[in-house]
Design an enzyme around this catalytic site. Structure first.
Site, short mmCIF file in Angstrom:
data_model
loop_
_atom_site.label_atom_id
_atom_site.label_comp_id
_atom_site.label_asym_id
_atom_site.label_seq_id
_atom_site.Cartn_x
_atom_site.Cartn_y
_atom_site.Cartn_z
N GLY A 14 0.49 17.03 -15.27
CA GLY A 14 0.04 17.57 -13.85
C GLY A 14 0.70 18.88 -13.71
O GLY A 14 0.37 20.00 -12.37
N ILE A 17 0.79 24.80 -16.93
CA ILE A 17 1.02 25.78 -17.22
C ILE A 17 -0.53 24.02 -17.44
O ILE A 17 -1.23 24.56 -18.61
CB ILE A 17 1.96 26.25 -18.88
CG1 ILE A 17 2.20 26.97 -17.87
CG2 ILE A 17 0.79 26.17 -20.23
CD1 ILE A 17 4.03 27.51 -19.24
N ALA A 18 0.04 23.36 -18.29
CA ALA A 18 -0.90 22.16 -18.61
C ALA A 18 -2.25 21.57 -18.59
O ALA A 18 -2.43 21.42 -18.60
CB ALA A 18 0.54 20.42 -18.65
N LYS A 43 0.61 14.91 -6.14
CA LYS A 43 0.55 16.03 -7.10
C LYS A 43 -0.30 15.69 -8.16
O LYS A 43 -0.23 17.67 -9.30
CB LYS A 43 1.63 16.43 -7.14
CG LYS A 43 2.40 15.73 -7.55
CD LYS A 43 4.47 16.22 -8.63
CE LYS A 43 5.29 15.76 -8.39
NZ LYS A 43 6.44 16.20 -8.77
N THR A 83 4.60 20.01 -23.27
CA THR A 83 5.05 20.82 -22.09
C THR A 83 5.65 20.02 -20.87
O THR A 83 6.75 21.14 -20.31
CB THR A 83 3.67 21.50 -21.53
OG1 THR A 83 3.41 20.51 -20.00
CG2 THR A 83 2.42 21.31 -22.09
N TYR A 161 18.78 26.86 -18.28
CA TYR A 161 17.34 26.71 -18.26
C TYR A 161 17.62 27.17 -19.49
O TYR A 161 17.06 26.54 -20.73
CB TYR A 161 17.09 27.38 -17.34
CG TYR A 161 15.51 27.15 -18.14
CD1 TYR A 161 14.84 26.22 -17.77
CD2 TYR A 161 14.47 28.72 -17.80
CE1 TYR A 161 13.42 26.62 -18.14
CE2 TYR A 161 13.04 28.27 -18.28
CZ TYR A 161 12.23 27.48 -18.55
OH TYR A 161 11.01 27.12 -18.31
N LYS A 165 15.96 25.11 -23.15
CA LYS A 165 15.04 25.51 -24.22
C LYS A 165 15.47 26.33 -25.38
O LYS A 165 15.07 26.39 -26.38
CB LYS A 165 14.56 27.05 -22.95
CG LYS A 165 13.28 26.62 -21.61
CD LYS A 165 13.04 25.06 -22.08
CE LYS A 165 11.66 24.89 -22.30
NZ LYS A 165 10.66 24.33 -22.13
N1 LIG Z 1 6.17 28.81 -15.36
C1 LIG Z 1 6.60 29.87 -16.59
O1 LIG Z 1 6.70 30.57 -16.06
C2 LIG Z 1 7.05 29.41 -17.64
C3 LIG Z 1 7.89 30.52 -18.26
C4 LIG Z 1 7.34 30.18 -20.10
C5 LIG Z 1 8.11 28.45 -20.41
N2 LIG Z 1 7.75 28.20 -19.67
C6 LIG Z 1 7.50 26.70 -19.58
O2 LIG Z 1 7.05 25.82 -19.66
C7 LIG Z 1 6.35 23.87 -19.10
C8 LIG Z 1 5.71 24.33 -18.12
O3 LIG Z 1 5.90 24.40 -16.66
P1 LIG Z 1 5.42 24.78 -15.54
O4 LIG Z 1 5.80 25.57 -15.71
O5 LIG Z 1 3.46 24.48 -15.96
O6 LIG Z 1 6.12 23.56 -15.09
P2 LIG Z 1 5.69 22.72 -13.89
O7 LIG Z 1 4.55 22.91 -13.22
O8 LIG Z 1 7.16 22.79 -12.98
O9 LIG Z 1 5.62 21.57 -15.35
C9 LIG Z 1 6.91 21.09 -15.39
C10 LIG Z 1 6.48 19.01 -15.84
O10 LIG Z 1 7.33 18.90 -16.79
C11 LIG Z 1 7.28 17.34 -15.95
N3 LIG Z 1 8.55 16.54 -16.53
C12 LIG Z 1 9.62 17.01 -15.76
N4 LIG Z 1 10.86 16.31 -16.56
C13 LIG Z 1 10.59 15.47 -16.86
C14 LIG Z 1 10.45 14.03 -18.05
N5 LIG Z 1 12.21 13.95 -17.64
N6 LIG Z 1 9.45 13.69 -18.48
C15 LIG Z 1 8.51 13.62 -18.27
N7 LIG Z 1 7.99 14.87 -18.00
C16 LIG Z 1 8.78 15.91 -17.48
C17 LIG Z 1 7.41 17.33 -14.63
O11 LIG Z 1 6.66 16.52 -14.44
P3 LIG Z 1 6.46 15.84 -12.99
O12 LIG Z 1 5.51 15.91 -12.61
O13 LIG Z 1 6.94 13.88 -12.18
O14 LIG Z 1 7.70 16.12 -11.92
C18 LIG Z 1 5.95 18.67 -14.67
O15 LIG Z 1 4.25 18.21 -14.53
C19 LIG Z 1 7.96 23.84 -19.23
O16 LIG Z 1 8.82 23.33 -21.00
C20 LIG Z 1 8.51 24.90 -19.65
O17 LIG Z 1 9.79 25.65 -20.18
C21 LIG Z 1 7.46 27.63 -18.25
#
Ligand SMILES: NC(=O)c1ccc[n+]([C@@H]2O[C@H](COP(=O)([O-])OP(=O)(O)OC[C@H]3O[C@@H](n4cnc5c(N)ncnc54)[C@H](OP(=O)(O)O)[C@@H]3O)[C@@H](O)[C@H]2O)c1
Length: 318
Positions: A14, A17-18, A43, A83, A161, A165
């Protein structure tokens, strides 16, 4: 529209990116198992509305720190896209528990299940943060896959963070080598672009705050940006290309903060923007050369900005 392909799992389905990745996988004909922490949470509602979701998307309740919960969604999958990871918005009160453990132990828990189930390839979403925090890298040289963030430097500057990572990516690649599991990592830089979900993730909030001028003064550092849809394409590309291996930097445009603010100001005069910038040593961004050699291409930053602002305005986030 592709024919029916294999079964793959996307963790944290959800998320920002995912969600784009799940959309892309479904439209390409994959069957998808998505893990979410709460399948009934509002959500995650957008996932069920995606084209082909009714037939080809199944959501599973799973937490990265509960190995048993990860087994059912991964069983039978030929590929896994990892993700899920906390992406904090504010200072953490307990960085080890809130950030490091879910990022690092969570990734290793997932990889152990992937080994058990004999998944063909695992694509782990790392971050530009696992590359960028390296004070020994020459500031005028673009960063590439040989550059790793210095973990001690991350810790000493309170960047938990980036620390988590970096460690999670290192551990994932080591785990792959030690256990003959095909692990490929992708390091997106700052991700912007339209949202599929109704809630705001951290990087979208950062972009909205830039337009709103929430912080009046910004450090004038350089930043690499990339479109969320191009990140989803990159994740699928490294999954399908047999020759993909190791790490992949994922970045499209590099801009200084004042240049980004000016660019936005020229198009959208109705927002407030930061009003001053403190100068700093500007370091170069990340090269997408390796990813491009695999066949990746990306949008122009102007179209990403236009689509983002339209989406945020339509959803009343702006
Ligand atoms: N957005 C960026 O600029 C960016 C840049 C570089 C890398 N990334 C990486 O891309 C990935 C996705 O990021 P995003 O931006 O899409 O963020 P996001 O929308 O906050 O998504 C993060 C997801 O991780 C899940 N999560 C967190 N802790 C968890 C746990 N203990 N068990 C299971 N699920 C868990 C969250 O689920 P809940 O909804 O249940 O909390 C949420 O669905 C991450 O690995 C992040 O580090 C993001």
């Amino acid at each position: 529209m592709g024919s029916v392909k294999g079964l793959v799992c996307v963790t944290g389905a959800g998320g920002y990116i995912a969600s784009w990745l799940v959309k892309r996988l479904l439209s390409d004909g994959y069957k998808v198992h998505g893990t979410v922490r709460d399948p009934h949470d509002e959500k995650n509602r957008h996932l069920k509305k995606l084209d082909k979701a009714v037939e080809n998307l199944k959501l599973f309740k799973a937490d990265l720190l509960d190995c048993d919960s990860l087994l059912s969604p991964i069983a039978g999958c030929e590929g896994v896209f990892h993700t899920a990871c906390p992406v904090p918005r504010s200072k953490l009160s307990d960085p080890e528990t809130e950030m490091v453990v879910p990022a690092v132990t969570g990734t290793l828990n997932l990889l152990k299940i992937c080994s058990q189930v004999k998944v063909r390839r695992v694509v782990v979403v790392s971050s530009g943060g696992a590359v960028a925090m390296n004070p020994n890298w020459p500031s005028d040289k673009e960063k590439d896959e040989t550059c790793w963030s210095d973990k001690e430097y991350c810790k000493s500057t309170g960047n938990w963070y980036f620390y988590a990572k970096t460690l999670a990516e290192e551990e994932a690649l080591n785990y792959g080598k030690m256990n003959e599991l095909d692990v490929v990592t992708v390091m997106p830089c700052m991700v912007i672009g339209p949202l599929l979900q109704s809630t705001l993730n951290s990087s979208s909030l950062w972009f909205i705050n830039m337009l709103k001028g929430t912080q009046k003064t910004l450090v004038n550092k350089g930043m690499s940006l990339v479109d969320v849809r191009d990140v989803a394409d990159a994740l699928l590309l490294v999954y399908v290309k047999p020759e993909a291996n190791g790490r992949y930097g994922c970045a499209s445009n590099w801009l200084k903060m004042d240049d980004l603010a000016n660019k936005l100001k020229n198009i959208y005069q109705n927002y407030k923007y930061p009003t001053s910038f403190t100068e700093t040593t500007v370091t170069k961004g990340m090269s997408p050369k390796k990813l491009k050699a695999l066949g990746w291409s990306c949008r122009d930053i102007d179209s990403t900005i236009a689509d983002s602002v339209k989406c945020f305005e339509d959803a009343a986030h702006l």
